[in-house]
Design a protein around this motif. Structure first.
Motif, PDB file in Angstrom:
ATOM      1  N   HIS A   5      -8.795  -6.939   1.224  1.00  0.00           N
ATOM      2  CA  HIS A   5      -8.744  -5.495   1.026  1.00  0.00           C
ATOM      3  C   HIS A   5     -10.135  -4.882   0.903  1.00  0.00           C
ATOM      4  O   HIS A   5     -10.247  -3.664   0.678  1.00  0.00           O
ATOM      5  CB  HIS A   5      -7.915  -5.148  -0.219  1.00  0.00           C
ATOM      6  CG  HIS A   5      -6.450  -5.342  -0.029  1.00  0.00           C
ATOM      7  ND1 HIS A   5      -5.777  -6.444  -0.494  1.00  0.00           N
ATOM      8  CD2 HIS A   5      -5.511  -4.578   0.599  1.00  0.00           C
ATOM      9  CE1 HIS A   5      -4.499  -6.358  -0.185  1.00  0.00           C
ATOM     10  NE2 HIS A   5      -4.303  -5.232   0.472  1.00  0.00           N
ATOM     11  N   ALA A   6     -11.181  -5.670   1.023  1.00  0.00           N
ATOM     12  CA  ALA A   6     -12.535  -5.121   0.970  1.00  0.00           C
ATOM     13  C   ALA A   6     -12.715  -4.111   2.106  1.00  0.00           C
ATOM     14  O   ALA A   6     -12.371  -4.382   3.254  1.00  0.00           O
ATOM     15  CB  ALA A   6     -13.563  -6.244   1.082  1.00  0.00           C
ATOM     16  N   GLY A   7     -13.261  -2.953   1.774  1.00  0.00           N
ATOM     17  CA  GLY A   7     -13.344  -1.858   2.733  1.00  0.00           C
ATOM     18  C   GLY A   7     -12.289  -0.818   2.417  1.00  0.00           C
ATOM     19  O   GLY A   7     -11.793  -0.730   1.293  1.00  0.00           O
ATOM     20  N   TYR A   8     -11.914  -0.028   3.412  1.00  0.00           N
ATOM     21  CA  TYR A   8     -10.938   1.033   3.192  1.00  0.00           C
ATOM     22  C   TYR A   8      -9.536   0.550   3.550  1.00  0.00           C
ATOM     23  O   TYR A   8      -9.252   0.203   4.698  1.00  0.00           O
ATOM     24  CB  TYR A   8     -11.283   2.274   4.011  1.00  0.00           C
ATOM     25  CG  TYR A   8     -12.477   3.024   3.464  1.00  0.00           C
ATOM     26  CD1 TYR A   8     -12.487   3.478   2.143  1.00  0.00           C
ATOM     27  CD2 TYR A   8     -13.595   3.273   4.254  1.00  0.00           C
ATOM     28  CE1 TYR A   8     -13.581   4.166   1.625  1.00  0.00           C
ATOM     29  CE2 TYR A   8     -14.686   3.971   3.746  1.00  0.00           C
ATOM     30  CZ  TYR A   8     -14.671   4.406   2.431  1.00  0.00           C
ATOM     31  OH  TYR A   8     -15.745   5.079   1.926  1.00  0.00           O
ATOM     32  N   SER A   9      -8.674   0.536   2.537  1.00  0.00           N
ATOM     33  CA  SER A   9      -7.263   0.202   2.719  1.00  0.00           C
ATOM     34  C   SER A   9      -6.441   1.487   2.640  1.00  0.00           C
ATOM     35  O   SER A   9      -6.944   2.538   2.255  1.00  0.00           O
ATOM     36  CB  SER A   9      -6.804  -0.774   1.632  1.00  0.00           C
ATOM     37  OG  SER A   9      -7.577  -1.955   1.629  1.00  0.00           O
ATOM     38  N   VAL A  10      -5.163   1.403   2.986  1.00  0.00           N
ATOM     39  CA  VAL A  10      -4.254   2.538   2.840  1.00  0.00           C
ATOM     40  C   VAL A  10      -3.178   2.166   1.819  1.00  0.00           C
ATOM     41  O   VAL A  10      -2.444   1.189   2.016  1.00  0.00           O
ATOM     42  CB  VAL A  10      -3.599   2.939   4.177  1.00  0.00           C
ATOM     43  CG1 VAL A  10      -2.536   4.013   3.942  1.00  0.00           C
ATOM     44  CG2 VAL A  10      -4.647   3.461   5.141  1.00  0.00           C
ATOM     45  N   ALA A  11      -3.132   2.917   0.737  1.00  0.00           N
ATOM     46  CA  ALA A  11      -2.135   2.707  -0.308  1.00  0.00           C
ATOM     47  C   ALA A  11      -0.959   3.655  -0.075  1.00  0.00           C
ATOM     48  O   ALA A  11      -1.166   4.835   0.221  1.00  0.00           O
ATOM     49  CB  ALA A  11      -2.745   2.938  -1.682  1.00  0.00           C
ATOM     50  N   VAL A  12       0.245   3.131  -0.210  1.00  0.00           N
ATOM     51  CA  VAL A  12       1.450   3.923   0.020  1.00  0.00           C
ATOM     52  C   VAL A  12       2.337   3.830  -1.221  1.00  0.00           C
ATOM     53  O   VAL A  12       2.667   2.731  -1.669  1.00  0.00           O
ATOM     54  CB  VAL A  12       2.232   3.419   1.254  1.00  0.00           C
ATOM     55  CG1 VAL A  12       3.414   4.348   1.552  1.00  0.00           C
ATOM     56  CG2 VAL A  12       1.316   3.306   2.468  1.00  0.00           C
ATOM     57  N   LEU A  13       2.689   4.989  -1.781  1.00  0.00           N
ATOM     58  CA  LEU A  13       3.591   5.056  -2.929  1.00  0.00           C
ATOM     59  C   LEU A  13       4.990   5.346  -2.415  1.00  0.00           C
ATOM     60  O   LEU A  13       5.211   6.332  -1.706  1.00  0.00           O
ATOM     61  CB  LEU A  13       3.138   6.151  -3.899  1.00  0.00           C
ATOM     62  CG  LEU A  13       3.849   6.214  -5.250  1.00  0.00           C
ATOM     63  CD1 LEU A  13       3.435   5.032  -6.124  1.00  0.00           C
ATOM     64  CD2 LEU A  13       3.529   7.530  -5.970  1.00  0.00           C
ATOM     65  N   LEU A  14       5.939   4.490  -2.788  1.00  0.00           N
ATOM     66  CA  LEU A  14       7.293   4.564  -2.241  1.00  0.00           C
ATOM     67  C   LEU A  14       8.326   4.715  -3.349  1.00  0.00           C
ATOM     68  O   LEU A  14       8.134   4.205  -4.455  1.00  0.00           O
ATOM     69  CB  LEU A  14       7.586   3.297  -1.430  1.00  0.00           C
ATOM     70  CG  LEU A  14       6.636   3.084  -0.243  1.00  0.00           C
ATOM     71  CD1 LEU A  14       6.447   1.616   0.051  1.00  0.00           C
ATOM     72  CD2 LEU A  14       7.156   3.819   0.990  1.00  0.00           C
ATOM     73  N   LYS A  15       9.414   5.416  -3.044  1.00  0.00           N
ATOM     74  CA  LYS A  15      10.475   5.661  -4.018  1.00  0.00           C
ATOM     75  C   LYS A  15      11.831   5.356  -3.396  1.00  0.00           C
ATOM     76  O   LYS A  15      12.111   5.723  -2.257  1.00  0.00           O
ATOM     77  CB  LYS A  15      10.476   7.129  -4.467  1.00  0.00           C
ATOM     78  CG  LYS A  15       9.192   7.616  -5.111  1.00  0.00           C
ATOM     79  CD  LYS A  15       9.177   7.353  -6.593  1.00  0.00           C
ATOM     80  CE  LYS A  15       7.978   7.992  -7.267  1.00  0.00           C
ATOM     81  NZ  LYS A  15       7.986   7.790  -8.717  1.00  0.00           N
ATOM     82  N   ALA A  16      12.689   4.702  -4.165  1.00  0.00           N
ATOM     83  CA  ALA A  16      14.077   4.458  -3.762  1.00  0.00           C
ATOM     84  C   ALA A  16      14.708   3.529  -4.780  1.00  0.00           C
ATOM     85  O   ALA A  16      14.013   2.922  -5.608  1.00  0.00           O
ATOM     86  CB  ALA A  16      14.171   3.832  -2.370  1.00  0.00           C
ATOM     87  N   ALA A  17      16.009   3.420  -4.737  1.00  0.00           N
ATOM     88  CA  ALA A  17      16.683   2.414  -5.553  1.00  0.00           C
ATOM     89  C   ALA A  17      16.243   1.029  -5.093  1.00  0.00           C
ATOM     90  O   ALA A  17      16.195   0.757  -3.891  1.00  0.00           O
ATOM     91  CB  ALA A  17      18.193   2.569  -5.430  1.00  0.00           C
ATOM     92  N   SER A  18      15.885   0.170  -6.056  1.00  0.00           N
ATOM     93  CA  SER A  18      15.458  -1.208  -5.753  1.00  0.00           C
ATOM     94  C   SER A  18      14.300  -1.237  -4.760  1.00  0.00           C
ATOM     95  O   SER A  18      14.217  -2.114  -3.890  1.00  0.00           O
ATOM     96  CB  SER A  18      16.629  -2.029  -5.207  1.00  0.00           C
ATOM     97  OG  SER A  18      17.732  -2.014  -6.099  1.00  0.00           O
ATOM     98  N   SER A  19      13.376  -0.275  -4.885  1.00  0.00           N
ATOM     99  CA  SER A  19      12.286  -0.182  -3.909  1.00  0.00           C
ATOM    100  C   SER A  19      11.359  -1.393  -3.954  1.00  0.00           C
ATOM    101  O   SER A  19      10.857  -1.834  -2.917  1.00  0.00           O
ATOM    102  CB  SER A  19      11.472   1.093  -4.137  1.00  0.00           C
ATOM    103  OG  SER A  19      10.883   1.096  -5.427  1.00  0.00           O
TER     104      SER A  19
END
Length: 369
Positions: free
Chosen positions: A166-180
């Motif tokens: 992950h060194a450098g620029y990564s993309v973080a994604v926040l996710l929502k749902a039942a049992s996500s």
């Protein structure tokens, strides 16, 4: 009209109507499930943050109470523009031009309901796998996950889910749902190491705070040279076509340099779109749409000829009027996906000289406003 209503409290039950001072019309006599949320709205004129309780009913009606003045702010009314899935903590919804940020659940029933249906998960896409981001976002959506936030940033080594890759620029994604969490873990196992995720609720909370919280790490710095701005409008995110639109862009030869989701305030939306004021009849509707929910912005560069990024992206987007786009650019984003001149999926830079300015506005000015 509905009669004046008393201010609700946190203890009221989920299926009980709010206490009233007079009889109800027959149309609203039935008992329905109701969900309550505490929200905040920043009143720029008074320089105050106002607190409202938003009540959502399962027949798509809402009502709003002013908590400080203990009075009804909006009587119960139909409002189909928002749905229950939009009302999770941290999200911003626009109701009659006011942007309300959901800060907490208003009663135990609502909190329990959303604890089940809006479990949080975090996915961290590795720098080496950014070309797969559109496909991953499509997979998340097709798996029933809500994409709540996306940010390109440098992930701290202390963040759960971090690896040396992950060194450098990564993309973080926040996710929502039942049992996500379990759903995202299954996708990670099948993704050939393109991203990592958190394996416990405690790790997820820590990662969410570092990557998306009030003191989150800064966004990746934009290049602002030989690039164009792509904004995927809130209605498209609500439709769940974010990954599909990005795939159309990258398949056309574009590279994603910097990406993030944004909740654009009305003053910022008016400022950004001011060039269209008095020129485009739909200017006011454009503003309403841009600040109606979360949008996605990307700095993009045309790989083979970076200097042509702005005109090439306009070709991929198609004409702003979907009727024209379907005739002249049937394979374009708007030709295939647009609903109207306002809900036309994307905004893209019009003039080459505006590319750096628009990218600068979204990725440097908005985060500090």
């Amino acid at each position: 009209d509905l009669v004046e209503e008393a201010t609700p409290t946190r203890q009221q039950g989920a299926a009980r109507s709010t206490p009233r001072l007079g009889p109800l019309p027959c149309a609203v006599m039935s008992i329905e499930q109701r969900y309550t949320f505490f929200t905040q709205w920043y009143d720029a004129t008074a320089a105050l943050t106002r607190v409202y309780q938003l009540v959502y009913y399962t027949d798509n009606t809402i009502e709003i109470f002013d908590m400080k003045n203990r009075r009804t702010f909006l009587k119960r009314t139909k409002y189909p523009e928002i749905s229950l899935k939009d009302l999770f903590v941290g999200n911003t919804v626009t109701i009659y031009a006011r942007q309300l940020k959901v800060t907490e659940y208003g009663d135990t029933f609502t909190a329990d309901r959303f604890a089940e249906s809006s479990e949080t998960a975090v996915a961290i896409v590795k720098p080496s796998a950014l070309e797969h981001l559109p496909t991953l976002l499509k997979t998340f959506t097709n798996s029933g996950l809500i994409i709540a936030e996306v940010r390109m940033c440098e992930v701290p080594p202390a963040c759960p889910g971090y690896t040396p890759e992950h060194a450098g620029y990564s993309v973080a994604v926040l996710l929502k749902a039942a049992s996500s969490m379990s759903t995202v873990a299954q996708i990670a196992d099948a993704s050939s190491g393109t991203f990592t995720t958190c394996m416990s609720a405690q790790e997820t909370r820590a990662a969410s705070s570092m990557l998306f919280g009030d003191k989150a790490v800064p966004l990746a710095a934009p290049n602002c040279q030989d690039s164009s701005l792509l904004v995927i409008r809130p209605h498209a995110l609500k439709q769940g076509i974010l990954g599909h639109v990005l795939e159309m862009v990258t398949d056309a030869g574009f590279v994603l340099r910097t990406v993030s989701t944004f909740s654009v305030s009305r003053p910022n939306a008016e400022e950004f779109l001011e060039v269209y004021k008095g020129v485009v009849p739909e200017y006011r509707e454009y503003v309403d749409e841009l600040c109606s929910g979360v949008c996605f912005a990307a700095e993009v560069t045309f790989g083979d000829a970076p200097a042509e990024s702005v005109p090439r992206l306009r070709e991929v987007a198609g004409a702003p009027d979907p009727e024209v786009a379907r005739l002249l650019h049937p394979h374009s984003i708007r030709g295939q996906l647009a609903q109207s001149k306002v809900k036309n999926v994307v905004h893209c830079t019009d003039l080459a000289e505006d590319g750096p300015l628009e990218v600068e506005y979204f990725f440097n000015i908005l985060p500090s406003s």
